[in-house]
Design an enzyme around this catalytic site. Structure first.
Site, short mmCIF file in Angstrom:
data_model
loop_
_atom_site.label_atom_id
_atom_site.label_comp_id
_atom_site.label_asym_id
_atom_site.label_seq_id
_atom_site.Cartn_x
_atom_site.Cartn_y
_atom_site.Cartn_z
N GLY A 190 0.84 -1.20 0.00
CA GLY A 190 0.00 0.00 0.00
C GLY A 190 0.87 1.25 0.00
N GLY B 266 6.42 -2.01 3.47
CA GLY B 266 5.98 -2.34 4.83
C GLY B 266 6.46 -3.73 5.21
N ASP B 267 5.86 -4.30 6.26
CA ASP B 267 6.39 -5.56 6.76
C ASP B 267 6.33 -6.68 5.72
OD1 ASP B 267 3.66 -5.80 6.93
OD2 ASP B 267 3.63 -6.65 8.95
N ILE C 100 1.61 3.62 6.70
CA ILE C 100 0.84 4.47 7.60
C ILE C 100 0.57 3.73 8.91
CG2 ILE C 100 -0.26 5.77 5.75
CD1 ILE C 100 -2.87 4.15 6.40
N ASP C 101 0.66 2.38 8.90
CA ASP C 101 0.27 1.59 10.07
C ASP C 101 1.30 1.66 11.22
OD1 ASP C 101 -1.76 0.81 8.38
OD2 ASP C 101 -0.82 -1.10 7.86
N GLY D 230 -4.95 0.54 9.91
CA GLY D 230 -3.86 0.10 10.79
C GLY D 230 -3.64 -1.39 10.80
N HIS E 116 -9.21 5.37 2.75
CA HIS E 116 -7.95 5.71 2.08
C HIS E 116 -7.56 7.18 2.16
CE1 HIS E 116 -8.74 1.70 0.52
NE2 HIS E 116 -7.45 1.63 0.32
N GLN F 177 -6.67 8.42 4.69
CA GLN F 177 -5.53 8.37 5.60
C GLN F 177 -4.21 8.15 4.87
OE1 GLN F 177 -6.95 5.86 9.32
NE2 GLN F 177 -8.31 5.56 7.59
O1 F6P Z 1 -1.10 -1.19 5.25
C1 F6P Z 1 -1.67 0.01 4.91
C2 F6P Z 1 -3.16 -0.13 4.79
O2 F6P Z 1 -3.69 1.14 4.47
C3 F6P Z 1 -3.86 -0.71 6.00
O3 F6P Z 1 -4.00 0.20 7.05
C4 F6P Z 1 -5.15 -1.18 5.38
O4 F6P Z 1 -5.73 -2.24 6.09
C5 F6P Z 1 -4.71 -1.65 4.04
O5 F6P Z 1 -3.50 -1.00 3.73
C6 F6P Z 1 -5.71 -1.37 2.95
O6 F6P Z 1 -5.21 -1.90 1.77
P1 F6P Z 1 -5.90 -1.70 0.36
O7 F6P Z 1 -5.53 -0.34 -0.13
O8 F6P Z 1 -5.33 -2.77 -0.47
O9 F6P Z 1 -7.37 -1.81 0.57
#
Ligand code: F6P
Length: 391
Positions: free
Chosen positions: A15, A120-121, A145-146, A189, A291, A293
């Site tokens: 993401g 990310g992780d 962002i998490d 998150g 999104h 966020q």
């Molecule tokens: O890992 C970042 C994040 O925004 C999480 O907080 C959220 O659960 C996920 O990605 C949403 O992913 P997508 O954009 O694939 O729906």
């Protein structure tokens, strides 16, 4: 002795997060200043695995001009581009295939010496697996962002998400108070409650529900009624998307189209709102910030952190480092071994000062013993303390 780094590949995976473009700029400028070449891999690893034209783009001063403050990533990203389970067409179906060897072969063919993997992780765990498979040198840059990447005190993108969420909670306050409602706002998150916790405290939430603290409804209702008894006829509940009721599971919803449907976290706010309405009789609404966020440019803090991480990654590479991840530790950017951090998650420390601060201020987490939020006076006539369901 490894050969000196002259040609660097960089990608952005998972993401997106505000600050990705700042990393790209810092990496490029820090490399250009040393006479090194930088190439961007488009859409995660796709630009390296597929041999499509334009899959690899030269990043020079011109390419990264004026992008530092912009959200998203000029390289594009991919959520489902894991080279070990790479979606590959076979006839009419798409099947996951291990394409890591193809990726490594192309990496050598292009003459790259090192990869900077911004992710990310999940992306960092993939980077570590690539190292184990034979990719010579990887420096990870922790993005999300998490804020759930292990080994770094902060990831870039988090400060921006908290700022956006806090502003949203501020705005919800005025409308919620005017209408004397309960508002339940769901924040992102994944399985960590960092965004909900920090924005909930900063935004003055009355209840904060995070995945690290399975909740019960009783303390939440007590808290709302306590506020009623103090003449505060509205309440703000912040809930992280991964929060669970004690003994229950996460709330999942399906997204996508007729061709591809995926299950994602989501819907917990609506569930919580229904239960609060039922138990208090108060008009209760829910909203999902989603999104927003992640969108838009980074805060100054995130922009700076991203620039420091990017420049640090190049610095460590030219100093002859082993594979690692840049990390913020005690205000300084350091390199930590990738193998030590990849695949681990950093969740909220329940004994840390943020949770303690919130509890000291009377914020409810949904795990308090009965009587923690005693009524301060009589409830308004329209509210029955026995919590009759609304008729
Ligand atoms: O890992 C970042 C994040 O925004 C999480 O907080 C959220 O659960 C996920 O990605 C949403 O992913 P997508 O954009 O694939 O729906």
């Amino acid at each position: 002795m490894s050969r000196p780094v002259r040609k660097i590949a960089i990608n952005t995976g998972g993401g997106d997060a505000p600050g990705l473009n700042a990393v790209l700029r810092a990496v490029t400028l820090a490399a250009c200043e040393r006479g090194l070449e930088v190439w961007g891999i488009k859409h995660g690893y796709r630009g390296l695995i597929e041999r499509e034209p334009g899959g690899l783009v030269r990043l020079d001063r011109q390419a990264v001009r004026g992008i530092m403050h912009l959200g998203g990533t000029i390289l594009g990203t991919a959520n489902r581009g894991d080279p070990f389970h790479y979606p590959t067409c076979e006839g009419n179906t798409v099947v996951p295939k291990d394409r890591a060897d193809d990726l490594i072969a192309r990496f050598h063919e292009e003459g790259f010496d090192a990869l900077i993997a911004v992710g990310g992780d999940g992306s960092l765990a993939i980077a570590q697996k690539l190292v184990e498979r034979g990719l010579p040198l990887v420096v990870g840059v922790p993005k999300t962002i998490d804020n759930d990447v292990f080994g770094t005190e902060l990831t870039f993108g988090f400060d921006t998400a908290v700022a956006i969420a806090t502003e949203a909670i501020d705005r919800l306050h005025t409308t919620t108070e005017s209408h004397e409602r309960v508002m339940v706002v769901e924040l992102m998150g994944r399985h960590a409650g960092w965004i909900a916790l920090r924005s909930g405290i900063a935004g003055g939430a009355d209840v904060i529900l995070i995945p690290e603290v399975p909740f019960s409804y009783e303390p939440i209702i007590e808290k709302i009624l306590q506020r009623e008894s103090r003449g505060r006829h509205f309440s703000i509940v912040v809930v992280a998307e991964g929060a669970t009721v004690a003994g229950g599971g996460v709330t999942i919803r399906e997204v996508g189209d007729e061709f591809r449907r995926v299950a994602v976290l989501g819907g917990v706010a609506e569930r919580v709102a229904k239960e609060i309405a039922l138990r208090t009789g108060k008009e209760t609404r829910s909203m999902v910030l989603g999104h927003l966020q992640r969108g838009g440019g980074p805060t100054t803090f995130d922009r700076l952190l991203a620039l420091r991480f990017g420049a640090g990654a190049v610095r460590f590479l030219v100093e002859g480092c082993e594979s690692g991840m840049v990390a913020l530790r005690q205000h300084s950017v350091e390199l930590v071994p990738l193998a030590e951090v990849a695949g681990k998650t950093k969740t909220v420390d329940l004994h840390g000062d943020s949770v303690t601060t919130a509890r000291e201020m009377g914020i409810c987490f949904g795990d308090e013993p009965p009587g923690r939020f005693p009524l301060d006076g009589p409830l308004p006539a329209s509210l029955d303390p026995v919590m009759k369901p609304c008729s």
